[in-house]
Design a protein around this motif. Structure first.
Motif, mmCIF file in Angstrom:
data_model
loop_
_atom_site.group_PDB
_atom_site.id
_atom_site.type_symbol
_atom_site.label_atom_id
_atom_site.label_comp_id
_atom_site.label_asym_id
_atom_site.label_seq_id
_atom_site.Cartn_x
_atom_site.Cartn_y
_atom_site.Cartn_z
ATOM 1 N N LYS A 15 0.834 -1.199 0.000
ATOM 2 C CA LYS A 15 0.000 0.000 0.000
ATOM 3 C C LYS A 15 0.866 1.245 0.000
ATOM 4 N N LYS A 16 0.388 2.292 -0.638
ATOM 5 C CA LYS A 16 1.132 3.547 -0.663
ATOM 6 C C LYS A 16 1.135 4.138 0.728
ATOM 7 N N ASP A 17 2.304 4.582 1.174
ATOM 8 C CA ASP A 17 2.441 5.085 2.529
ATOM 9 C C ASP A 17 2.430 6.599 2.529
ATOM 10 N N SER A 18 2.048 7.120 3.703
ATOM 11 C CA SER A 18 1.864 8.563 3.770
ATOM 12 C C SER A 18 3.149 9.323 3.526
ATOM 13 N N PHE A 19 4.302 8.804 3.969
ATOM 14 C CA PHE A 19 5.541 9.549 3.767
ATOM 15 C C PHE A 19 6.002 9.486 2.329
ATOM 16 N N GLU A 20 5.436 8.573 1.523
ATOM 17 C CA GLU A 20 5.857 8.445 0.133
ATOM 18 C C GLU A 20 5.001 9.281 -0.807
ATOM 19 N N HIS A 21 3.909 9.806 -0.317
ATOM 20 C CA HIS A 21 2.995 10.510 -1.214
ATOM 21 C C HIS A 21 3.669 11.717 -1.830
ATOM 22 N N HIS A 22 3.792 11.659 -3.112
ATOM 23 C CA HIS A 22 4.335 12.809 -3.836
ATOM 24 C C HIS A 22 3.145 13.632 -4.306
ATOM 25 N N SER A 23 3.151 14.889 -4.029
ATOM 26 C CA SER A 23 2.021 15.734 -4.377
ATOM 27 C C SER A 23 2.386 16.600 -5.559
ATOM 28 N N PRO A 24 2.081 16.139 -6.765
ATOM 29 C CA PRO A 24 2.314 17.000 -7.918
ATOM 30 C C PRO A 24 1.367 18.178 -7.857
ATOM 31 N N LYS A 25 1.535 19.078 -8.776
ATOM 32 C CA LYS A 25 0.644 20.230 -8.790
ATOM 33 C C LYS A 25 -0.789 19.738 -8.851
ATOM 34 N N SER A 26 -1.573 20.168 -7.888
ATOM 35 C CA SER A 26 -2.934 19.653 -7.783
ATOM 36 C C SER A 26 -3.780 20.037 -8.982
ATOM 37 N N ALA A 27 -3.288 21.033 -9.768
ATOM 38 C CA ALA A 27 -4.091 21.483 -10.899
ATOM 39 C C ALA A 27 -3.936 20.572 -12.111
ATOM 40 N N ILE A 28 -2.974 19.648 -12.102
ATOM 41 C CA ILE A 28 -2.783 18.777 -13.265
ATOM 42 C C ILE A 28 -3.871 17.717 -13.277
ATOM 43 N N PHE A 29 -4.610 17.671 -14.349
ATOM 44 C CA PHE A 29 -5.721 16.732 -14.452
ATOM 45 C C PHE A 29 -5.188 15.303 -14.451
ATOM 46 N N GLY A 30 -5.732 14.474 -13.547
ATOM 47 C CA GLY A 30 -5.350 13.074 -13.464
ATOM 48 C C GLY A 30 -4.355 12.782 -12.379
ATOM 49 N N ALA A 31 -3.644 13.812 -11.860
ATOM 50 C CA ALA A 31 -2.611 13.556 -10.850
ATOM 51 C C ALA A 31 -3.210 13.005 -9.567
ATOM 52 N N SER A 32 -4.426 13.421 -9.239
ATOM 53 C CA SER A 32 -5.043 12.963 -7.989
ATOM 54 C C SER A 32 -5.355 11.472 -8.014
ATOM 55 N N LEU A 33 -5.403 10.873 -9.191
ATOM 56 C CA LEU A 33 -5.689 9.438 -9.290
ATOM 57 C C LEU A 33 -4.643 8.620 -8.548
ATOM 58 N N PHE A 34 -3.419 9.113 -8.493
ATOM 59 C CA PHE A 34 -2.337 8.346 -7.886
ATOM 60 C C PHE A 34 -1.951 8.844 -6.498
ATOM 61 N N THR A 35 -2.736 9.776 -5.938
ATOM 62 C CA THR A 35 -2.442 10.287 -4.598
ATOM 63 C C THR A 35 -3.546 9.993 -3.611
#
Length: 783
Positions: A112-132
């Motif tokens: 499972k993805k862990d909280s310390f590994e979450h990379h937060s790309p620019k939230s405005a990029i469409f589709g980036a939230s799918l992997f966060t």
């Protein structure tokens, strides 16, 4: 690095290897090859120590294999360690745990993805939230039936069930050479075959053991299923958040691997993701198909050694303003602005669609464009474009409003058939009956947007006596009602009625009606004394005496009928009615007597002349052990000091009080003690003796304390009366002591609050001395 340091490090590494092997060897003997006997702390120590000394996953596994453990047993231990220490990692976890994850994690499928590994790309990029998203994993379902065309490989496990006239079961695992071994049969090579083809080959070999298996009328059948899947390795490269090689389930798909690796990085493409197999591109994935249409046609199942490469994005544009998804979107070279608007979910309901503003980068700076609605379909975006969709103005093109005394007040469209005031009134279903017809207003905006008021006569307009008035955009027509132009008309009633207060006035209202609205008279009401006060208006010609109000009095019976001379009297607005109380009306009043009387209890006061002696008489007189001097009389929760013995001897004296409702008289038994309280050395209660005075009782209490204020000594008698010490010249006269009395000496502590301390007195004397010295010097100088 010095030669000595180098050899020391190498020597230390050898020592660690020896320790690691010895530990596993001892643990192996103690646990008797039962992996569950390894504690969590042992696992943690082993893996962390190995990582700290530079051992990779393969080296740790090799060490276990040399000591007799199987690959499956190593995987089990590794999975236990990962679930225990990795699945719930926090940003403040020990550094050695986080660093060890870099070695251990790739061997465990779909951690499972862990909280310390979450990379937060620019939230405005469409589709980036799918992997966060923490609640999304894309993990493969391992409990589904074996997929068709699934290609078998080493470490896949098969379950072979024989049923019918013969019963048997084989659980076999594909060897690294690609074969399976069944007892009494030669190895069967099935590597790379689909599950269907492999089943046919296995059954063909099983016919050597089971005659005619799976043939009609043989009576013996076999079923081959996949019981456990192998792990495969895939590599993610390019613009990916966490590139590298991952060990995943053979049932995993492209989305599983993308999510595990964190998806495209900030510069990664969401629309050009390539799956490479045997140096050939087998699929180009466009994630927008999944994001916008939930289309999973590109979510193919991966195979061992597949490579997923995420390319750099080529064209990205941003759209903000009145769209449903204002974000950054990736655009292909063949897509136009209309496609971008589709990606953004289209316009909101407040979007200004006639014109879209564009800010575009050029070779030397920025350039602005205005894109009309007709150009959207053909306009081709470029990288870095920023589109802005504005909002419509809060302004109506054809609105008029009507307010006030019409049946359908509100907003209306200025159109054919509704362009004048009279047409607007008709559209609002006409005037109400209470409409004020002499004057109405139109609020209109001038050319500079400043409002102006225009008045007109509604009555004349309706009667066609004046010309109709044309309306303009944003006109507000307001027609007042007659009640709104005057003070609210009310009448009020007070006094002995069941519901006093203010009531709305209506024409024709009478006194009888108002008393009925007030729920009738109370029992105390006097129906012969009803008073009405009425305002006098300034224009009343009958008011020759310049009175402010007129007063009327009425007689009315309990059936709400006025006397004949007042019959038909009508109320006017703002009249006030007062219903007086009957002079002979009174509610029952009672007093209470307790203590040493023959009949204690509650007694009713018959009239206003009854006194304390009358109450004692009603109670049957005093008992022989009663102590009249100690009697206490209570009124309104306060003690009234009385001398009952004196009252009984002098019933005509003023001390014999008249009884009031709620009075309470308590007569105690004869008291034979005297109490001493306050600043005595021995506060005590002593026996009363007739011949003793205050000083005698003080001696019985041991005398005064140092804090005693002797001059303020006082005596509190049993009936609540107190008497103080009196002073004449230098002599003090103490009060007389009686039965049940209390001698009280207060403290003089409060008198010392404002006294100066020794230091304060010294300071004050010094100040006075200094002032005196100064005054003497001034006097000498003057001389």
């Amino acid at each position: 690095m010095s030669l000595q340091t180098k050899y020391c490090g190498k020597y230390y590494s050898y020592i660690w290897y020896i320790f690691f092997f010895s530990f596993f060897f001892c643990a192996k003997i103690q646990a008797q090859k039962k992996l569950n006997d390894f504690s969590d702390e042992q696992l943690k120590a082993l893996f962390l120590k190995a990582q700290a000394n530079g051992m990779s996953e393969s080296q740790i596994k090799e060490a276990m294999l040399l000591k007799g453990y199987s690959s499956a047993q190593f995987d089990t231990l590794q999975e236990r360690f990962t679930k225990k220490y990795f699945n719930n990692l926090q940003p403040n976890s020990p550094k050695e745990i986080i660093s060890a994850r870099q070695v251990i994690k790739p061997a465990i499928p779909f951690v499972k993805k862990d909280s310390f590994e979450h990379h937060s790309p620019k939230s405005a990029i469409f589709g980036a939230s799918l992997f966060t998203q923490n609640n999304l994993s894309f993990e493969p379902d391992l409990r589904i039936a074996t997929p068709k065309n699934y290609q078998l490989g080493p470490d896949d496990e098969l379950n072979i069930d024989i049923f019918g006239n013969a019963l048997d079961n084989y659980k076999v695992k594909i060897s690294p050479e690609g074969t399976i071994k069944i007892l009494n049969l030669a190895p069967i090579y099935i590597n790379g075959l689909s599950i269907e083809t492999a089943s046919e080959r296995i059954i063909k070999h099983l016919r050597q053991l089971y005659q005619g298996i799976n043939l009609p009328q043989s009576g013996v059948s076999a079923q081959i299923t996949l019981s456990n899947v192998r792990s495969i390795k895939v590599t993610l490269t390019g613009e990916v958040h966490r590139p590298g090689t991952y060990t995943i389930s053979s049932l995993a798909s492209v989305f599983n691997a993308l999510y595990l690796s964190g998806g495209p990085s900030e510069n990664g493409s969401f629309r050009n993701i390539r799956v490479i197999r045997n140096n050939k591109i087998v699929r180009i994935i466009d994630l927008y198909d999944f994001l916008l249409r939930a289309d999973q046609k590109d979510n193919i199942r991966l195979q061992d050694q597949d490579i997923i490469r995420i390319a750099d994005y080529e064209t990205r544009v941003e759209i903000i303003g009145e769209v449903k998804r204002p974000m950054i979107f990736e655009v292909k070279s063949t897509e136009n602005l209309k496609e971008i608007l589709r990606f953004a979910g289209g316009f909101t309901d407040k979007a200004y669609t006639n014109l879209i503003s564009l800010k575009r980068n050029t070779a030397t700076g920025l350039k602005l464009f205005n894109i009309t609605e007709d150009e959207v379909l053909t306009f081709i975006p470029k990288n870095g474009d920023k589109y802005t969709v504005g909002a419509i103005l809060e302004r109506y093109e054809n609105r008029v409003q009507i307010k006030g005394a019409v049946f359908r007040a509100g907003e209306y469209a200025l159109e054919r058939g509704l362009s004048t005031v009279k047409e607007l009134i008709k559209k609002a279903e006409g005037l109400k009956e209470e409409a004020f017809l002499n004057r109405a207003t139109i609020t209109r905006k001038q050319e500079n947007n400043e409002p102006i008021i225009m008045a007109f006569d509604v009555g004349k307009l309706i009667r066609n006596e004046i010309s109709d008035i044309p309306l303009q955009r944003e006109d507000i027509v307001e027609i007042s009602s007659i009640p709104s132009l005057r003070e609210k008309r009310t009448v009020s009633i007070y006094g002995e009625v069941n519901k006093t207060g203010v009531f709305d006035f209506v024409e024709g209202l009478t006194i009888e009606d108002l008393i009925l609205f007030a729920n009738g008279f109370t029992d105390a009401a006097s129906n012969t004394e009803i008073e009405l006060s009425r305002r006098i208006l300034d224009d009343d010609s009958t008011n020759t005496n310049h009175e402010q109000v007129k007063i009327f009095t009425f007689k009315i019976d309990r059936n709400l009928k006025l006397s004949s001379e007042n019959s038909g009297f009508r109320l006017q607005a703002f009249d006030r009615i007062y219903v007086r109380k009957s002079p002979n009306y009174a509610v029952q009043k009672s007093v209470r007597i307790n203590g040493e009387v023959n009949f204690s209890g509650v007694y009713t006061i018959k009239d206003k002349t009854q006194r304390i002696t009358d109450l004692i008489h009603l109670a049957g007189g005093l008992k022989k052990e009663a102590f009249p001097k100690g009697a206490k009389f209570m009124r309104d929760s306060s003690v009234l000091a009385i001398d009952l013995a004196y009252i009984l001897q002098n019933p005509n004296s003023s001390d014999n009080l008249l009884l009031l409702n709620g009075d309470y008289l308590e007569i105690p038994r004869t008291l034979e003690t005297v109490k001493l309280s306050g600043e005595f050395l021995n506060p005590v209660a002593v026996t009363f003796r007739q011949h003793l005075n205050v000083k005698d009782y003080i001696r019985q209490a041991g005398g005064f304390t140092d804090k005693a204020n002797k001059r303020k000594l006082y005596i509190k008698y049993a009936n609540g009366i107190s008497d103080k010490t009196r002073k004449f010249l230098i002599f003090y006269t103490y009060p007389k002591v009686e039965q049940g009395a209390e001698i009280i000496v207060p403290s003089k502590q409060n008198e010392n609050i404002h006294k100066l301390s020794t230091g304060e007195r010294i300071a004050l004397v010094g100040a006075i001395t200094s002032v005196s010295y100064l005054l003497v010097n001034i006097s000498n100088n003057l001389k």
